[in-house]
Structure formats: C-alpha cells, structure tokens
Design a protein around this motif. Structure first.
Motif, PDB file in Angstrom:
ATOM      1  N   UNK A  46      51.281 140.421   4.480  1.00  0.00           N
ATOM      2  CA  UNK A  46      51.608 139.862   5.661  1.00  0.00           C
ATOM      3  C   UNK A  46      52.332 140.689   6.417  1.00  0.00           C
ATOM      4  N   UNK A  47      52.385 140.558   7.873  1.00  0.00           N
ATOM      5  CA  UNK A  47      53.064 141.465   8.597  1.00  0.00           C
ATOM      6  C   UNK A  47      54.667 141.176   8.557  1.00  0.00           C
ATOM      7  N   UNK A  48      55.446 141.948   8.389  1.00  0.00           N
ATOM      8  CA  UNK A  48      56.852 141.455   8.554  1.00  0.00           C
ATOM      9  C   UNK A  48      57.389 140.953   9.704  1.00  0.00           C
ATOM     10  N   UNK A  49      58.146 139.818   9.676  1.00  0.00           N
ATOM     11  CA  UNK A  49      58.404 138.917  10.683  1.00  0.00           C
ATOM     12  C   UNK A  49      59.366 139.795  11.691  1.00  0.00           C
ATOM     13  N   UNK A  69      63.209 138.242  11.389  1.00  0.00           N
ATOM     14  CA  UNK A  69      64.056 138.680  10.331  1.00  0.00           C
ATOM     15  C   UNK A  69      64.478 140.005  10.381  1.00  0.00           C
ATOM     16  N   UNK A  70      63.478 141.026  10.763  1.00  0.00           N
ATOM     17  CA  UNK A  70      63.771 142.417  10.891  1.00  0.00           C
ATOM     18  C   UNK A  70      64.979 142.563  12.002  1.00  0.00           C
ATOM     19  N   UNK A  71      64.945 141.703  12.889  1.00  0.00           N
ATOM     20  CA  UNK A  71      65.971 142.050  14.076  1.00  0.00           C
ATOM     21  C   UNK A  71      67.353 141.514  13.415  1.00  0.00           C
ATOM     22  N   UNK A  92      70.583 143.963  13.179  1.00  0.00           N
ATOM     23  CA  UNK A  92      72.012 143.385  13.610  1.00  0.00           C
ATOM     24  C   UNK A  92      72.957 143.443  12.855  1.00  0.00           C
ATOM     25  N   UNK A  93      72.757 142.998  11.478  1.00  0.00           N
ATOM     26  CA  UNK A  93      73.671 142.764  10.472  1.00  0.00           C
ATOM     27  C   UNK A  93      74.017 144.421  10.192  1.00  0.00           C
ATOM     28  N   UNK A  94      73.231 145.233   9.782  1.00  0.00           N
ATOM     29  CA  UNK A  94      73.617 146.667   9.637  1.00  0.00           C
ATOM     30  C   UNK A  94      74.131 147.291  10.598  1.00  0.00           C
ATOM     31  N   UNK A  95      73.773 146.910  11.878  1.00  0.00           N
ATOM     32  CA  UNK A  95      74.331 147.655  13.010  1.00  0.00           C
ATOM     33  C   UNK A  95      76.185 147.040  12.915  1.00  0.00           C
TER      34      UNK A  95
END
Length: 128
Positions: A11-14, A17-19, A23-26
């Motif tokens: 399925x495509x990555x949501x 979730x990616x956002x 943001x968490x990594x940032x």
C-alpha cells in the motif's frame, strides 16, 4: 488478490504518518543542535571567566605591589634621599614657621543659626 498472510500487502505510505515521523526527526535534530550550541557557549563563557579571574588576581597582586611601593616612597627617609639626590635645597621648617590650629569643640548648631562659623581665638594670626 486475497491476503493469505505470507506477504505484506503493498500500500502507499500514509502522508500523515510520514509527516509525523519527519516532524519528530526535525524536533530531535533541532534539540541536539541547540544542546551542542548551549554546551559550546557554556565552555566559551567558562574560559572567559577563568581568564578574567586570572587577570583580576594579577591586578590585585600589582595593586599590592604598588601600595607597598607608595608606602615606601612616602617615608621621610626616602623623601630626604630624593631631595638630596635632586638637589632641591629643601630643609625642615623651623618651629616658629609652623602654625598650629586648635580645633574648638562646639555643641551641635543648626544650619539656620548665625553661629555656624568657627570663632578665631585671640592668639591666631590672619593669613594674608
């Protein structure tokens, strides 16, 4: 194609979730950079404080040396030596050349009073 449990469905990555992960990594990356910046600033300020304290100690020692030097230079022995060395021709004053002022004790006088000024004693000379 039915899901049989052996392979994961593709399925495509949501996007949400990616956002969130981005943001968490940032946030974690910015926090790390901020931490390192603050640590560097603390180290720099600590170094400056140590240098200023060393300068203060040096100036205190220099002040003490200058105070001792001034005390030596104010002694009669040193002053006599300098007068002779510079050939100034100065000498101690005679006793009759010394004018001694006596300080009379008065009760406290208000600022409005006409008696604010010290009276001249009968034996005092007027400077001209």
């Amino acid at each position: 194609m039915p899901f049989d449990g052996r392979s994961a469905p593709v399925e495509g990555v949501r996007v949400g979730t990616a956002l969130r992960v981005f943001c968490f990594c940032l946030f974690v990356g910015a926090a790390c950079v901020g931490y390192l910046y603050q640590k560097n600033q603390l180290e720099t300020i600590g170094r400056e404080i140590r240098q200023k304290e060393q300068e203060l100690d040096r100036l205190k020692r220099l002040n003490e040396l200058n105070r001792d030097k001034l005390a030596r230079m104010q002694t009669h022995r040193y002053l006599d030596m300098k007068v002779k060395q510079l050939r100034l021709g100065l000498a101690e004053p005679r006793e009759e050349q010394i004018l001694r002022l006596e300080e009379a004790s008065y009760a406290s006088v208000s600022r409005d009073s006409d008696r604010r000024y010290v009276r001249r004693s009968a034996g005092a000379e007027v400077a001209r």
